[in-house]
Scaffold this motif. Structure first.
Motif, mmCIF file in Angstrom:
data_model
loop_
_atom_site.group_PDB
_atom_site.id
_atom_site.type_symbol
_atom_site.label_atom_id
_atom_site.label_comp_id
_atom_site.label_asym_id
_atom_site.label_seq_id
_atom_site.Cartn_x
_atom_site.Cartn_y
_atom_site.Cartn_z
ATOM 1 N N SER A 115 0.856 -1.187 0.000
ATOM 2 C CA SER A 115 0.000 0.000 0.000
ATOM 3 C C SER A 115 0.891 1.236 0.000
ATOM 4 O O SER A 115 1.606 1.489 0.973
ATOM 5 N N LYS A 119 -0.267 4.191 0.041
ATOM 6 C CA LYS A 119 -0.894 5.130 0.972
ATOM 7 C C LYS A 119 -0.269 4.956 2.357
ATOM 8 O O LYS A 119 0.059 5.935 3.032
ATOM 9 N N GLY A 169 -0.350 7.905 4.703
ATOM 10 C CA GLY A 169 -1.698 8.363 4.373
ATOM 11 C C GLY A 169 -1.737 9.579 3.459
ATOM 12 O O GLY A 169 -2.815 10.065 3.120
ATOM 13 N N GLU A 215 -2.440 8.752 -2.413
ATOM 14 C CA GLU A 215 -3.213 7.561 -2.771
ATOM 15 C C GLU A 215 -2.777 7.039 -4.130
ATOM 16 O O GLU A 215 -2.651 7.808 -5.081
ATOM 17 N N ASP A 252 -2.628 0.436 -3.434
ATOM 18 C CA ASP A 252 -3.359 0.416 -2.156
ATOM 19 C C ASP A 252 -4.360 -0.739 -2.101
ATOM 20 O O ASP A 252 -4.492 -1.409 -1.071
#
Ligand code: NAP
Length: 309
Positions: A114, A116, A121, A124, A129
């Motif tokens: 991921s 992200k 965070g 994206e 992700d």
């Protein structure tokens, strides 16, 4: 009667699954079953000629997956974001559920981390992700897995990222990777790695294996291309926001992907060392460019008018 363990390969008519199916068929240690939506395609026919058992099925059709996994020992799974976008998650979930229900002994899943999470965070990158979430789902079901993180394909230079002739007479490629090393690999070499992973289940169950053939900066790749092809090739660092504003489908996603790699993935040397151990026939970037020289030169000769870069 065929006593060989059966491995089901998804995506076998495509780049990753094709490499895996061919490597497994060449070694003859396993019986290879391949899943396709169209058993009458030329790619399916070629796999049949190599000895594969071709079965029709669809990642959207759970029953077809249950049928395809009957009596299998192992599954190589790959899902295709660039055809199905967000639906990739449901398709991956169907695949993982079928693996669980069939009691598969070794599930080798081509996923990605991921991005992200890697960027805390901030950025994206759905095609990464989603695969990261599918890894979590696989773990939650207690499936014996190996996750495969394949690097950016060398072959992308012939598909997603072709060179553009500019007014300076040079062939340019550019994206937001900056001056951070970009891990790359020939997707042809994935199969040799995955075959070894299937051969050593005790060592590789529960692990993630990165598949990397070269780990250099884009300037270094450009220098190799220039030297081998005999044409000037240049890498341009295009900052994230500029690249995202280009507006083609997926521009923002790819901009974020390179930005995460630039900021959070400084090197994949350990993956590179392990890949060459698992598949000694891995191709360096230089070997791969040399092998494909004629194809590159032909693509240069049909370039449209020089673009302003
Ligand atoms: P590909 O060459 O385009 O092949 C796609 C394969 O998926 C085909 O064999 C196709 O089989 C199968 N497929 C698609 N939809 C299906 C469905 N609904 N049911 C069953 N099979 C289906 O793709 P690839 O390059 O091997 O893999 C794509 C994935 O690689 C993407 O998710 C991408 O994120 C990931 N990836 C790419 C790179 C890169 O540098 N390009 C690097 C890392 C990861 P049929 O058409 O025969 O049914």
């Amino acid at each position: 009667m065929n006593q060989k363990k059966i491995i089901l390969v998804t995506g076998a008519t495509g780049a990753q699954g094709g490499s895996v199916a061919k490597a497994l068929l060449a070694k003859e240690d396993y019986a290879v079953r391949v899943l396709t939506r169209n058993a009458a395609s030329a790619a399916a026919h070629n796999l049949r000629l190599l000895g594969a058992d071709v079965v029709e099925g669809d990642l959207d059709d759970k029953q077809s997956l249950a049928r395809a996994m009957k009596d299998v020992y192992g599954v190589f799974g790959v899902t295709n974001f660039w055809e199905h976008y967000q639906q990739e998650y449901n398709q991956g979930k169907n695949l993982i559920d079928a693996v669980k229900q069939a009691g598969v002994t070794h599930f080798v899943y081509s996923s990605l981390p991921s991005y992200k999470k890697l960027s805390n965070g901030e950025l994206e990158v759905p095609h990464c992700d989603l695969k990261g979430e599918l890894e979590e789902y696989t773990k939650s079901l207690g499936i014996p897995f190996t996750f495969i993180h394949i690097a950016f394909y060398y072959e992308n230079f012939f598909s997603f990222f072709p060179f553009k002739l500019a007014e300076d007479g040079r062939f340019h490629f550019g994206f937001p990777q900056g001056y951070t090393k970009l891990a790359m690999v020939s997707v042809e070499d994935l199969g040799g790695v995955v075959a070894s992973v299937f051969n050593f289940p005790i060592a590789y169950t529960g692990r993630t294996v990165g598949v990397v053939g070269a780990d250099e900066t884009c300037d270094q790749y450009a220098a190799t291309l220039t030297r081998i092809l005999g044409y000037p090739v240049q890498y341009d660092y295009i900052p994230r926001d500029i690249y995202a504003s280009f507006g083609f489908p997926g521009a923002e996603e790819l901009a974020n992907m390179f930005e995460v790699q630039r900021l959070y993935i400084p090197s994949r040397q350990l993956d590179l060392i392990e890949s060459y151990g698992l598949n000694p026939a891995m191709q360096s970037f230089e070997q791969w460019v040399t092998k494909n020289k004629e194809r590159f030169v032909q693509s240069f000769l049909v370039q449209p008018e020089p673009a302003v870069v």
